[in-house]
Design an enzyme around this catalytic site. Structure first.
Site, PDB file in Angstrom:
ATOM      1  N   VAL A  12       0.822  -1.207   0.000  1.00  0.00           N
ATOM      2  CA  VAL A  12       0.000   0.000   0.000  1.00  0.00           C
ATOM      3  C   VAL A  12       0.857   1.258   0.000  1.00  0.00           C
ATOM      4  O   VAL A  12       0.342   2.368   0.126  1.00  0.00           O
ATOM      5  CB  VAL A  12      -0.974   0.034   1.203  1.00  0.00           C
ATOM      6  CG1 VAL A  12      -1.963  -1.093   1.127  1.00  0.00           C
ATOM      7  CG2 VAL A  12      -0.240   0.055   2.512  1.00  0.00           C
ATOM      8  N   LEU A  14       3.743   3.915   1.468  1.00  0.00           N
ATOM      9  CA  LEU A  14       4.088   4.443   2.792  1.00  0.00           C
ATOM     10  C   LEU A  14       2.860   5.158   3.364  1.00  0.00           C
ATOM     11  O   LEU A  14       2.805   6.376   3.478  1.00  0.00           O
ATOM     12  CB  LEU A  14       5.286   5.380   2.696  1.00  0.00           C
ATOM     13  CG  LEU A  14       6.059   5.645   3.978  1.00  0.00           C
ATOM     14  CD1 LEU A  14       6.472   4.345   4.658  1.00  0.00           C
ATOM     15  CD2 LEU A  14       7.288   6.473   3.691  1.00  0.00           C
ATOM     16  N   HIS A  15       1.850   4.362   3.700  1.00  0.00           N
ATOM     17  CA  HIS A  15       0.594   4.868   4.235  1.00  0.00           C
ATOM     18  C   HIS A  15       0.310   4.196   5.568  1.00  0.00           C
ATOM     19  O   HIS A  15       0.817   3.117   5.857  1.00  0.00           O
ATOM     20  CB  HIS A  15      -0.556   4.594   3.261  1.00  0.00           C
ATOM     21  CG  HIS A  15      -0.355   5.239   1.933  1.00  0.00           C
ATOM     22  ND1 HIS A  15      -0.576   6.573   1.721  1.00  0.00           N
ATOM     23  CD2 HIS A  15       0.084   4.742   0.762  1.00  0.00           C
ATOM     24  CE1 HIS A  15      -0.298   6.869   0.456  1.00  0.00           C
ATOM     25  NE2 HIS A  15       0.117   5.773  -0.148  1.00  0.00           N
ATOM     26  N   ALA A  16      -0.506   4.817   6.370  1.00  0.00           N
ATOM     27  CA  ALA A  16      -1.007   4.328   7.655  1.00  0.00           C
ATOM     28  C   ALA A  16      -0.023   3.452   8.434  1.00  0.00           C
ATOM     29  O   ALA A  16       0.892   3.963   9.055  1.00  0.00           O
ATOM     30  CB  ALA A  16      -2.346   3.650   7.468  1.00  0.00           C
TER      31      ALA A  16
END
Length: 91
Positions: A12, A14-16
């Protein structure tokens, strides 16, 4: 100044969750570390310990980033951060 490059391995980007893991690790270091896409001007780099700043970059799976610090003794710390970025935290 020392630098390391890394390829974003989380599917995904570099998210959440991956950003949180990375920012927490960067925040525990004594050295100040910045992150940016390879090829971007150094002025576009953001603080590696800021989850919101990391997410604002919108880095996707497979993108190559550069980590920088002025602390010449932080090579091992940068290597550790590279390991975090090159691990798929979504697997």
């Amino acid at each position: 100044m020392i630098e390391r490059t890394a390829t974003i391995a989380s599917t995904v980007g570099l998210h959440a969750r991956p950003a949180s893991i990375f920012a927490e690790a960067a925040g525990e270091l004594d050295a100040e570390v910045t992150i940016a896409r390879v090829g971007d001007p150094i002025e576009d780099a953001v603080d590696a310990d800021s989850m919101l700043a990391l997410m604002s970059l919108g880095m996707e799976f497979g993108e190559v980033v550069v980590l920088r610090t002025d602390d010449d003794s932080a090579g091992a710390a940068l290597d550790f951060l590279v390991t975090i970025l090159e691990t798929n935290h979504d697997a």
